[in-house]
Design an enzyme around this catalytic site. Structure first.
Site, PDB file in Angstrom:
ATOM      1  N   CYS A  13     -14.721   6.217  12.824  1.00  0.00           N
ATOM      2  CA  CYS A  13     -16.102   6.054  13.319  1.00  0.00           C
ATOM      3  C   CYS A  13     -17.119   6.298  12.203  1.00  0.00           C
ATOM      4  CB  CYS A  13     -16.359   6.965  14.505  1.00  0.00           C
ATOM      5  SG  CYS A  13     -15.953   8.676  14.212  1.00  0.00           S
TER       6      CYS A  13
ATOM      7  N   CYS B 253       0.825  -1.207   0.000  1.00  0.00           N
ATOM      8  CA  CYS B 253       0.000   0.000   0.000  1.00  0.00           C
ATOM      9  C   CYS B 253       0.857   1.253   0.000  1.00  0.00           C
ATOM     10  CB  CYS B 253      -0.915   0.035   1.212  1.00  0.00           C
ATOM     11  SG  CYS B 253      -1.965  -1.405   1.299  1.00  0.00           S
TER      12      CYS B 253
ATOM     13  N   HIS C 252     -17.733  13.159  16.039  1.00  0.00           N
ATOM     14  CA  HIS C 252     -17.746  11.715  16.213  1.00  0.00           C
ATOM     15  C   HIS C 252     -19.070  11.156  15.686  1.00  0.00           C
ATOM     16  CE1 HIS C 252     -16.828   7.894  17.950  1.00  0.00           C
ATOM     17  NE2 HIS C 252     -17.813   7.931  18.826  1.00  0.00           N
TER      18      HIS C 252
END
Ligand SMILES: [Zn+2]
Length: 432
Positions: free
Chosen positions: A80, A10, A383
């Site tokens: 998240c 990667c 969040h």
């Protein structure tokens, strides 16, 4: 060690288009993952031995009783946004089951197969499969074997095929969901072992009506579940000519009407509360287009002022509603923090339909299955968590922590993305 080498490949893409400082960060992160994978594996084995005799389904988390079968998703550094979407999708049964029932790549190819025949048309890379990593992640959830799953291999595929999501900044959950669904759709169209899944899907179920709502070619589980069709009606204000266009959609992005945008609290005394219905109405209401959006009228043969109206021509099985909480003002992206009231049961979509007479009495009713919430003020910060219903109970998914919650708490959430499932006609109703 073999896995780590794959991950290190990667580096090529990281160097190419991200800041060099990030490379070091990625290396450190991968090193940490390697270490934690090793230790958590040992830890897991030990924990399994300890727990095997107990076979308890309940666990105390933060003082409240939580069902152990619910599995959280570890945060890999501001991931998240991805976790909230994955947990929501994992609770859309029809969608989730389709992926869980797919055979694993190894089984599809046979152990002696030299190379994978499981092609990924969209990426042109046979080494990564979003469908496979998505499948593995969904299988890991609701297993009851662990309290949190680390979705790193899915995240690396995301990095590889969705350049916008590279790095460890906070990302927009809605944007991620759109990319995820689009890529799953494209990859599924590519077929498995030479047999196109979309063909199987079309033959096995009566999806002829959904043919029109394909975002790109043949139908897949993505378009069959989330796909609906809008009719876009434009009227020239000078000559009155009407033009109609069908637009397939996978979700609807709704504005919070301007009169509600400055309200910050759920305060009944300061006028009416904004409801989901207000947002849907403002989306489908007749709108006079600005001077900046003149429409090319074929009859007048010039750009004219016009009105626009959306109708829903076909409702999807799962209606995904995105509330536009982020708005650009000059150089800043501001958040609209207004509480929008939404129904947990029985959202009636009939009044937005183009031909409501063609739909059955219950097919326009939708029940809430999941909600994504953004906490905090900015799109680049804050969040994401998700509420989702599983077997009649509501859960709050906050990365690795999953807690049981109730309808009242869910109803108070400042929703960002809402997932509604079409209510099924009661069994036996058709016989009458
Ligand atoms: Zn005209």
């Amino acid at each position: 060690i073999k896995n780590i080498q794959t991950y290190y490949r990667c580096d090529d893409f990281v160097v190419n288009d991200t800041k060099l400082g990030l490379v070091q960060k990625v290396r450190e992160h991968l090193q940490n993952l390697e270490n934690s994978a090793f230790t958590s594996d040992r830890h897991r084995k030990r924990k399994l031995l300890e727990n095997s005799s107990l076979n308890s389904k309940l666990l105390k988390v933060n003082g409240s009783t939580t069902a152990l079968c619910a599995t959280g998703l570890r945060n890999l550094g501001n991931t998240c946004f991805m976790n909230a979407i994955l947990q929501s999708l994992s609770n859309i049964q029809q969608f989730c089951c389709y992926f869980k029932e797919l055979p694993a790549v190894e089984l599809r190819n046979g152990k002696t197969a030299g190379r994978r025949t499981y092609h990924t048309r969209s990426q042109g890379d046979n080494n990564v499969s979003l469908v496979e990593e998505f499948r593995k992640t969904l299988c890991a959830l609701w297993q009851g074997s662990q309290t949190a799953f680390s979705p790193e291999s899915l995240f690396y595929v995301v990095w590889k095929i969705m350049p916008n999501f590279r790095g460890y900044q906070q990302q927009d959950a809605h944007e991620f969901m759109r990319y995820l669904l689009d890529h799953l759709h494209l990859e599924l169209q590519g077929g498995f072992n030479g047999v196109s899944r979309s063909v199987i899907l079309q033959e096995s179920s009566n999806l002829s009506a959904s043919n029109k709502c394909c975002i790109n070619g043949a139908s897949t589980v993505v378009t069959a579940i989330f796909g609906g069709i809008l009719q876009n009606e434009v009227n020239c204000l000078i000559c009155g000519t009407e033009s109609r266009k069908f637009d397939p959609f996978l979700d609807l992005s709704l504005d919070i009407p301007s009169q509600f945008r400055n309200k910050r609290t759920k305060n009944q005394e300061s006028g009416p509360m904004c409801t989901l219905r207000d947002c849907l109405r403002s989306f489908t209401d007749l709108e006079e287009l600005d001077e900046t959006e003149l429409y090319m009228c074929h009859k007048c043969k010039k750009k004219q002022k016009s009105t626009k109206k959306f109708w829903i021509q076909k409702l999807p099985k799962v209606l995904c509603l995105h509330l536009k909480r982020f708005h650009w003002t000059a150089y800043l992206r501001n958040k609209v923090d207004t509480y929008v009231e939404f129904p947990l049961r029985g959202l009636d979509m009939k009044c937005y339909l183009l031909e409501p007479e063609n739909s059955g009495p219950e097919s326009c009713l939708y029940d809430l299955v999941a909600v994504v919430v953004h906490h905090g003020s900015g799109v680049g910060s804050g969040h994401y968590t998700a509420y989702a219903a599983h077997e009649g109970r509501w859960f709050h998914f906050n990365d690795s922590t999953v807690t049981l919650t109730d309808e009242e708490t869910v109803g108070k959430a400042k929703a960002y993305i809402l997932f509604y499932v079409e209510r099924q006609a009661k069994p036996g109703a058709e016989k009458l």
